[in-house]
Design an enzyme around this catalytic site. Structure first.
Site, PDB file in Angstrom:
ATOM      1  N   GLU A  75     -43.329 -42.343  12.546  1.00  0.00           N
ATOM      2  CA  GLU A  75     -44.100 -42.651  13.766  1.00  0.00           C
ATOM      3  C   GLU A  75     -45.113 -41.568  14.061  1.00  0.00           C
ATOM      4  O   GLU A  75     -46.158 -41.821  14.641  1.00  0.00           O
ATOM      5  CB  GLU A  75     -43.155 -42.816  14.960  1.00  0.00           C
ATOM      6  CG  GLU A  75     -43.805 -43.426  16.211  1.00  0.00           C
ATOM      7  CD  GLU A  75     -44.748 -42.505  16.961  1.00  0.00           C
ATOM      8  OE1 GLU A  75     -45.821 -42.961  17.387  1.00  0.00           O
ATOM      9  OE2 GLU A  75     -44.427 -41.307  17.112  1.00  0.00           O
TER      10      GLU A  75
ATOM     11  N   ASP B 189     -38.308 -40.323  12.541  1.00  0.00           N
ATOM     12  CA  ASP B 189     -38.829 -39.060  11.989  1.00  0.00           C
ATOM     13  C   ASP B 189     -38.836 -37.910  12.990  1.00  0.00           C
ATOM     14  O   ASP B 189     -38.838 -38.108  14.197  1.00  0.00           O
ATOM     15  CB  ASP B 189     -40.246 -39.272  11.413  1.00  0.00           C
ATOM     16  CG  ASP B 189     -41.215 -39.889  12.417  1.00  0.00           C
ATOM     17  OD1 ASP B 189     -40.778 -40.692  13.269  1.00  0.00           O
ATOM     18  OD2 ASP B 189     -42.420 -39.567  12.365  1.00  0.00           O
TER      19      ASP B 189
HETATM   20 NI    NI Z   1     -42.145 -40.096  19.832  1.00  0.00          NI
END
Ligand code: NI
Length: 400
Positions: free
Chosen positions: A140, A82
């Protein structure tokens, strides 16, 4: 020699790894919206010839590279995919084409590097025993973390890995170097939201009011006592409030004040206790001063622990691959990373890939609009991860 074969393959795939990284960098997607990214990863894996692919957690996937005797041992390698809500300010041909979205934490690098590793390992699959499981995860950057959804969606089962490796770009370390740390490495992170309630009114008549600004001030100061008096001095802890809103005026006391902060530490038992103390102390102070407080604590990532045995083997293997002088020790870091979830499920090792190049002006930190990397890091990142996986597959670990 296997090491030289990997190095040769890493050099061969470098141009493609750079191309993949630039594609991802130009087409960033925010946490849990990685639809195109995961489709791109899947198509690249199929191009390599990897067929055992399973979709996980909506925008994630796992894939298997099976060597000879695939059941013998399984090692997992993880990349996050991401991007962040940041406007890129780099003037580069591969600049983000999506306004306000940018791969400013290097997850494009982790993803393209793991694709490179996959290509190397696929070409070597007759030369190793066991299975390498690739984990490409979403989200994440956003609580509760894509890793937690991957685990819930059984990414660590069928087959179950013995250990997991993850790497992260590090603009503080020059390209060509790698950093390791054994044991506790990164902090847990919980978000603290407090709404202090009183009774607002004219600032000239405090005797008729319950001042939530004063209550909130006492709470901020008092909560630091949890860090200085209740916390074990041997366990790092941080409590910071970065957002305080008391929307009154010079002569207006508001009805309520909101406080938002972060609590970070490196011990799960203490983490639990500290959160109870935060709630208890804030409530007690507010009540003693005639007001009240709503306490809302958002549970974030656990702390990240690097398995000492796995990390020491990886560090020895990295020295063989890169040369002793290119493997550095890392300090504790109070930032959080959702790879930590995996490290509470199995032996994990999260290490840092140097990406800095001072001569070329590549020095910006992660999460800044000018973050970039020296792309030589992709050759190292791809090759080293393949090497670490194969070395670990060779290692006979004692079962208990
Ligand atoms: Ni990172």
């Amino acid at each position: 020699m296997l090491k030289n074969k990997i190095k040769k393959l890493a050099l061969e795939i470098k141009a493609e790894a750079i191309e993949n990284r630039r594609y991802l960098h130009q087409n960033p997607e925010l946490s849990f919206e990685e639809y195109k990214t995961v489709a791109f990863v899947e198509s690249r894996l199929r191009q390599i010839g990897i067929e055992k692919i399973e979709k996980k957690a909506v925008t994630g996937l796992t894939a298997l590279i099976e060597g000879r005797n695939p059941e013998k041992k399984v090692i997992a390698l993880r990349a996050d995919m991401d991007a962040l809500p940041i406007f890129e300010q780099n003037d580069v041909p591969y600049k983000s084409t999506k306004e306000g979205v940018m791969h400013a934490c290097g997850h494009d690098v982790h993803t393209s590097s793991l694709l490179g590793t996959a290509k190397i390992l696929h070409q070597l699959k007759n030369e190793f025993e066991g299975t390498v499981k690739l984990i490409f995860q979403p989200g994440e950057e956003k609580a509760p973390g894509g890793a937690s959804f991957m685990i819930k969606d059984k990414a660590l089962e069928n087959p179950k890995p013995k250990a997991i490796f993850g790497q992260h770009v590090m603009p503080l370390i020059p390209v060509g170097k790698i950093g390791f740390r054994s044991g506790m490495y990164m902090a847990s992170a919980d978000e603290i939201y407090l709404t202090v309630k009183g009774k607002g009114g004219h600032g000239a008549m405090p005797e008729t009011l319950i001042d939530p600004v004063l209550i909130a001030s006492h709470i901020i100061v008092a909560l630091q006592q949890i860090i200085s008096r209740n916390s074990d001095p041997k366990i790092p802890s941080v409590l910071s409030f970065g957002k305080v809103i008391a929307n009154g005026a010079t002569n207006v006391i508001p009805n309520e004040v909101t406080l938002e902060g972060t609590f970070r530490t490196l011990d799960e038992t203490w983490r639990q206790k500290a959160k109870e103390l935060i709630a208890k102390m804030a409530t007690g102070i507010a009540e003693a001063m005639g007001g009240s407080v709503d306490v809302n604590i958002m549970h974030g990532y656990p702390f990240l622990k690097n398995d000492p045995d796995l990390t020491s083997r990886a560090s020895v293997a990295a020295k063989e691959y890169m040369g002793e002088e290119n493997v550095v020790d890392l300090d504790l870091w109070m930032a959080a990373e959702d790879f930590s979830y995996y490290t509470h499920e199995m032996a994990g090792c999260f290490y840092r890939l140097g990406t800095r190049n001072e001569q070329r002006g590549i020095t910006s930190g992660v999460h800044t609009p000018t973050f970039d990397i020296d792309e030589d890091a992709l050759e190292i990142g791809s090759g080293l991860m393949a090497w670490l996986a194969l070395k670990e597959l060779e290692t006979v670990t004692i079962q208990n």
